[in-house]
Design an enzyme around this catalytic site. Structure first.
Site, mmCIF file in Angstrom:
data_model
loop_
_atom_site.group_PDB
_atom_site.id
_atom_site.type_symbol
_atom_site.label_atom_id
_atom_site.label_comp_id
_atom_site.label_asym_id
_atom_site.label_seq_id
_atom_site.Cartn_x
_atom_site.Cartn_y
_atom_site.Cartn_z
ATOM 1 C CD GLU B 52 -1.674 -2.388 1.641
ATOM 2 O OE1 GLU B 52 -0.468 -2.583 1.947
ATOM 3 O OE2 GLU B 52 -2.553 -3.257 1.783
ATOM 4 C CG PHE B 114 -9.259 -9.652 11.689
ATOM 5 C CD1 PHE B 114 -7.989 -10.076 12.051
ATOM 6 C CD2 PHE B 114 -9.602 -9.653 10.346
ATOM 7 C CE1 PHE B 114 -7.083 -10.495 11.091
ATOM 8 C CE2 PHE B 114 -8.710 -10.077 9.382
ATOM 9 C CZ PHE B 114 -7.443 -10.504 9.757
ATOM 10 C CD GLN B 115 -7.058 -7.276 7.836
ATOM 11 O OE1 GLN B 115 -8.005 -7.065 7.103
ATOM 12 N NE2 GLN B 115 -5.902 -7.761 7.392
ATOM 13 C CE LYS B 164 -16.894 -6.629 4.018
ATOM 14 N NZ LYS B 164 -16.205 -7.899 4.316
ATOM 15 C CG MET B 472 23.002 11.842 2.641
ATOM 16 S SD MET B 472 24.243 12.911 1.868
ATOM 17 C CE MET B 472 23.307 13.596 0.489
#
Lengths: 87, 563
Positions: B52, B114-115, B164, B472
């Site tokens: 993502e 969950f999630q 959802k 760097m």
């Protein structure tokens, strides 16, 4: 020279807007002496008042950040009190 | 006409009507209704990324290259948290991105389902605005507002979190009809007119002996190239471009000076330190530009033009602050300013120029590589850079001539940005060549996106400056940490074999003789291609202002052994 700057913010009476507003104070890393939230005279609008202990330029920087928050209706620097004059 | 639609259908419809044509995302449990509805909207091309974070960077790259909103989509929980780095990057660099995240059903919110994660809380400080949509009846208005807020004024990211069950809820929907050509982010927001500020700025320009123009990202976002050039040419004032302002003014123009700051050329930083007036347009006076602000431009008065009132005076004190759109204010300033030249000043700056020290051993210097790239592309490509040494070499050495042809993660300095952002740039400019240039560290952060390029047929050209170090950081260790190279040597896979595994061509270039062919072949290949440049391991970026140091004191050589 640090002084006490009282700032009043009128903002939508929504938890997320309040969260965002208080988040600016934390995010910009300024010392807060006092913080209060109460209803304003307008329905659906809260009044967040806080006192910053900092120099005038920093206080102005914080005020400018508040203008950018969606849901903030007005920001006012209502008082500045020089800490050296405090009893 | 009013229709009964689900929240998921409304999301798709409002995106289409808002002119969105591509979205970058990754499906998961809490966003499945949206993905189901997506099948009915062929106008929304979905790019399936491999992580993502890449969706957010790709949306950002799309936004920067197109000037339109970039959209990314993720599921709840880990999907949403993986967007965070990309949103913070877009926030720091004022890029209009809208993120849509699935959330657990409303009844589960607050139960550590969950999630489930508080993505609203997490993204509060890195978004312009965010929404948890609690009622499907509000959804269409939220999406329309989010697209508008992302673009208006100073652009930035907006996140919409949609539970959802809200995606599955039905409500009456009144469509606005597709906008077709898409939203134009370049429309200036309403400006407070400030004729006094413009007049005062013009007066200061007339009186100055050593004036400078410093232009930043705001000139690119505000499409103010013509106006800035007109102002420079009417007054003869030399022009400095910040890292994000690169390509806002043509390299090679007689008034072009280069990049200021930590890795700016000595003559540019010296010009700043000698200037008596700096007119800054659309920049933040970031600490990488100013060094220690106490010693920054000690003789200069500063005129600061910026769309964001909060930037005026934030980092440096200003004599005149003008809040407004870069294009509008610069046009007005150019109209009232008296024509003049700065011949003695330009002569003085010319004397600040130092010969560039030979910083590279071997014949595969970054300068040679970039010259070869310029030759192969004839200067007509967009270059997306990552973060680190290669980023500075490209910024300093690649001669940008086309506006907005340089895209990089500036403010946040996000390693791993280039490869996914370049995918977004390609989709915004499908007929132009896009090169993603990374170091071996940053490339390995998001190299899984080669899979996305192959699956979605995105012909991004990838260049890797491989020095076997996190270069760097190693340079800082050499200069400031007694050459203790703690955890900076980094192993790389065989990139040519990696390319082969993905079914794309790859080249490893170890010397200048092989350079032109490899670069030209990669550039001309129809699909994605990869070129690895094996460069000197301990090459440094010079000059360098130590962090917190003054622009007057550049480091131009490595510390002696034993220092």
């Amino acid at each position: 020279m640090p002084a006490s700057h009282t700032v009043a913010v009128l903002l939508d009476d929504a938890l997320l807007t309040l969260n965002r507003a208080v988040g600016v104070l934390r995010r910009r890393n300024v010392a807060i002496e006092h913080l209060a939230l109460r209803p304003s005279d307008t329905a659906g609008v809260s009044r967040l008042t806080f006192v910053l202990k900092t120099d005038p330029a920093t206080a102005d920087r914080v005020v400018q950040q508040f203008h950018k928050i969606v849901g903030v209706r007005d920001v006012m620097l209502v008082a500045t009190e020089d800490s050296t004059t405090e009893v | 006409m009013t229709e009964m639609l689900t929240g998921a259908q409304i999301l798709c419809r409002t995106l289409v009507e808002g002119g969105v044509d591509v979205i970058f995302g990754y499906p998961g449990g809490a966003i499945m209704p949206f993905y189901h509805a997506l099948g009915d909207h062929p106008r929304l091309r979905h790019i399936l990324v491999r992580h993502e974070q890449a969706a957010a960077h790709a949306a950002d790259g799309y936004a920067r290259a197109s000037g339109r909103v970039g959209v990314c989509v993720a599921t709840s929980g880990p999907g949403a948290t993986n967007l965070v780095t990309g949103l913070a990057t877009a926030h720091m660099d004022s890029s209009p991105v809208v993120a849509i995240t699935g959330q657990v059903p409303r009844a589960m919110i607050g139960r550590d389902a969950f999630q489930e994660t508080d993505i609203i809380g997490m993204t509060l400080p890195i978004t312009k605005q965010n929404y948890l949509v609690q009622d499907v009846a509000e959804l269409a208005a939220v999406v329309r507002e989010a697209l508008a807020i992302a673009q208006e004024g100073r652009p930035g990211p907006v996140l919409i979190d949609v539970p959802k069950d809200v995606q599955n809820q039905k409500t009456a929907f009144l469509g606005l009809g597709p906008r077709g050509s898409g939203l134009d982010t370049r429309a200036p927001s309403p400006n407070p007119q400030d004729p006094d500020g413009v007049r005062e700025a013009a007066r200061l320009i007339a009186a100055a002996e050593r004036p400078l123009l410093m232009v930043g990202h705001g000139v690119i976002l505000g499409n103010a190239y013509t106006e800035v050039r007109a102002l420079a040419e009417k007054t003869g004032i030399p022009v400095i471009t910040t890292l994000l302002g690169i390509s806002a003014f043509p390299d090679g123009h007689p008034l072009f000076l280069g990049m200021p700051g930590m890795h700016g050329e000595v003559r540019v930083n010296r010009a700043i330190q000698h200037a008596d007036l700096i007119v800054g347009i659309g920049l933040r006076f970031d600490d990488r530009v100013t060094g220690n602000t106490a010693g920054f431009a000690p003789r200069a008065r500063i005129v600061h033009i910026d769309l964001d009132r909060a930037e005026i005076g934030k980092n440096v004190p200003v004599a005149v602050g003008i809040v407004g759109d870069a294009r509008d204010v610069t046009r007005r300033l150019a109209a009232v300013v008296q024509p003049r030249t700065c011949v003695p000043w330009l002569e003085e700056i010319r004397e600040f120029t130092r010969p560039r020290a030979a910083a590279f051993r071997g014949d595969l210097a970054p300068e040679t590589i970039l010259a070869s790239l310029y030759q192969a592309t004839e200067g007509r490509c967009t270059i997306v850079t990552d973060v680190g040494q290669h980023q500075m070499w490209v910024a300093k050495l690649y001669p940008y001539r086309e506006p907005n042809s340089h895209i990089t993660s500036g403010g946040l300095g996000t390693m791993g940005f280039a490869v996914p952002a370049a995918m977004g740039v390609h989709l915004a400019r499908p007929h132009e060549t896009v090169w993603a240039i990374s170091g071996d560290g940053g490339f390995q952060m998001n190299m899984a996106e080669i899979g996305t390029m192959v699956q979605e047929q995105l012909p991004v050209k990838m260049a890797i400056f491989n020095n076997g170090y996190l270069g760097m950081v190693r340079q800082w260790q050499q200069f400031f940490h007694g050459k203790r190279y703690s955890c900076t040597p980094i192993w790389s896979p065989d990139y040519v074999k990696l390319a082969e595994a993905y079914g794309i061509p790859g080249w490893r270039v170890k010397d200048a003789a092989a350079l032109p062919d490899a670069v030209a072949q990669a550039n001309d290949h129809a699909g994605p291609a990869l070129v690895e440049f094996v460069i000197e391991q301990e090459a440094n970026v010079y000059p360098m202002i130590p962090p917190g140091g003054s622009l007057s004191e550049p480091i131009e050589t490595a510390p002696a052994a034993g220092d």
